[in-house]
Design an enzyme around this catalytic site. Structure first.
Site, short mmCIF file in Angstrom:
data_model
loop_
_atom_site.label_atom_id
_atom_site.label_comp_id
_atom_site.label_asym_id
_atom_site.label_seq_id
_atom_site.Cartn_x
_atom_site.Cartn_y
_atom_site.Cartn_z
N HIS A 4 0.80 -1.23 0.00
CA HIS A 4 0.00 0.00 0.00
C HIS A 4 0.83 1.28 0.00
O HIS A 4 0.30 2.35 -0.31
CB HIS A 4 -0.93 0.03 1.22
CG HIS A 4 -1.99 -1.01 1.21
ND1 HIS A 4 -2.85 -1.19 0.15
CD2 HIS A 4 -2.36 -1.94 2.15
CE1 HIS A 4 -3.69 -2.18 0.44
NE2 HIS A 4 -3.40 -2.65 1.63
N ASP A 47 -5.09 -12.46 4.43
CA ASP A 47 -6.21 -11.85 5.14
C ASP A 47 -7.55 -12.08 4.45
O ASP A 47 -8.57 -11.53 4.85
CB ASP A 47 -5.98 -10.36 5.35
CG ASP A 47 -5.35 -9.66 4.15
OD1 ASP A 47 -5.22 -10.30 3.09
OD2 ASP A 47 -5.00 -8.48 4.27
N HIS A 53 -6.95 -7.03 0.24
CA HIS A 53 -6.98 -5.60 -0.09
C HIS A 53 -6.31 -5.37 -1.44
O HIS A 53 -5.33 -6.04 -1.78
CB HIS A 53 -6.26 -4.78 0.98
CG HIS A 53 -6.83 -4.94 2.35
ND1 HIS A 53 -6.36 -5.88 3.25
CD2 HIS A 53 -7.84 -4.28 2.98
CE1 HIS A 53 -7.06 -5.79 4.38
NE2 HIS A 53 -7.96 -4.83 4.24
N ASP A 93 -3.80 -10.74 -1.81
CA ASP A 93 -4.23 -10.15 -0.55
C ASP A 93 -5.71 -9.73 -0.67
O ASP A 93 -6.19 -9.42 -1.75
CB ASP A 93 -3.36 -8.92 -0.29
CG ASP A 93 -3.43 -8.38 1.12
OD1 ASP A 93 -2.51 -8.67 1.89
OD2 ASP A 93 -4.40 -7.66 1.43
#
Length: 391
Positions: free
Chosen positions: A130, A255, A168, A166
């Site tokens: 990120h 996650d 995200h 992931d």
């Protein structure tokens, strides 16, 4: 001939510690290496050390002024202009040094593959996808994945594919290469209307000459193993084959698990294992077996991350574990001393069914509409038919 795999690890990686009750607790890293060791996955494997990346390497994707802000933040307590000192990215002692070490570890892994010393390499401490050019975001200070990709482009690789599993969106890596036709970024994530960072729509396809090199699969909340694998197989192999990368770089956040406290997909440890095995097969098929794997998210610290990433290490090393393999008693006893009353799993499986029906062109279910949205956005840009399941 068995693939040669480099594993980069040092206890100093635990220094990337955002403190307090922050979800990104480095205990998950130490427990993974401990579990892999006790299961014999790392028998005979020399764990490679790493040094902090020098500034000029980090500045491949980050502004020099941002590095200065990261260095100064511990004495200031915050630098909100650069995203430092927020609940997601609190300031911590030796923040630059710890973050630079993560980058250095991913560079060491990349160097192993580029030099021919290894066919595959893994850094479970990496995958901080990120971080942006001039600010921290989503628990990430420096974007080691983007730095490693940039380095690979300067060391013999003309086409790099990045696949991010992931939960995200891999926004920082996508942003770094959004206009670069040499890098294909593929992200499978929970729909951005329902989860941070709010990006990763199928319409985000790249810019200019790089149109088609950003691929985003936005999955509905509640997606389980079968649906996730259905979406993966309906999109990822086709775009990788069309792009013809010379190396596959993957961000292997876990996650997406149903027990993860920060998101709403419903994968299992078994689904993670299947995803890693699929990535291994694709690395062999499309990239001559060259595969750099990085860690990422994962906040079910004790029950999920160590098992899933031990499967990742085993997959990288071609030492696939029987899913029914019991967890070592010593490991369970150690973790029980950390968690108190939290019940722990007993084996390397969640007992989930990972079977799935391949996508056949249907558009009735929400998941299939997500598949179609991505295919229609990017497949024509690669000369592929978005409505033909054979493409």
């Amino acid at each position: 001939m068995a693939a040669r795999t480099a594993v980069v690890w040092n206890e100093r990686f635990l220094g990337y510690d955002l403190g307090g009750h922050h979800p990104l607790d480095p205990v998950r890293l130490g427990l993974t290496i401990r579990l892999a060791t006790e299961l014999g996955v790392l028998d005979g494997v020399e764990l490679l050390d790493a040094q902090p990346a020098p500034d000029d390497e980090i500045e491949r994707v980050h502004a020099g002024s941002y590095l200065a802000a990261v260095r100064a933040a511990p004495s200031l307590g915050h630098d909100l202009a650069h995203g430092l000192g927020t609940p997601d990215n609190p300031v911590f002692d030796r923040m630059h040094e710890a973050s630079a070490l993560v980058v250095g570890a991913s560079l060491r892994a990349a160097e192993q593959v580029a030099s021919g010393a290894a066919d595959r390499a893994v850094n479970i401490a990496g995958g901080l996808h990120h971080a942006m050019r001039d600010h921290a975001a989503g628990f990430c200070v420096y974007n080691d994945a983007a730095v490693a990709i940039s380095w690979l482009l300067d060391h013999g690789f003309e086409r790099v594919a990045y696949v991010d599993v992931d939960v995200h969106h891999g926004d920082g890596v996508q942003a770094a290469f959004y206009s670069d036709p040499r890098v294909l970024t593929v992200s499978l994530h929970q729909h951005p209307m329902t989860l941070f960072p709010g990006t990763g729509y199928p319409s985000e396809v790249g810019d200019g000459e790089a149109k088609g090199t950003a691929v985003n699969v936005a999955l509905p909340p509640g997606t389980r193993d079968g649906g996730w694998l259905r979406a993966f197989q309906a999109v990822v192999p086709s775009v990788l084959r069309a792009f013809r990368p010379q190396i596959l770089v993957t961000q292997c956040g876990v996650d997406s698990h149903g027990e993860d406290p920060l998101a709403d997909l419903r994968l299992s440890v078994d689904g993670h294992r299947a995803a890693f095995e699929a990535l291994r097969e694709l690395a062999v098929e499309v990239a001559g077996g060259k595969w750099l794997a990085l860690g990422g998210g994962g906040y079910a610290l004790y029950r999920v991350v160590p098992r899933s990433w031990t499967h990742l290490l085993a997959t990288q090393l071609d030492r696939d574990l029987d899913p029914n393999r019991p967890l070592p008693a010593g490991w369970v006893s150690h973790v029980a001393g950390l968690t108190g009353d939290l019940p722990l799993p007993t084996s390397m499986t969640d007992g989930a069914d990972i079977g799935f029906q391949p996508w056949s062109g249907e558009t009735h279910a929400e998941l299939d509409r997500a598949i179609v949205a991505t295919r229609r956005a990017v497949f024509p840009l690669h000369g592929l038919d978005p409505d033909d399941p054979r493409d």
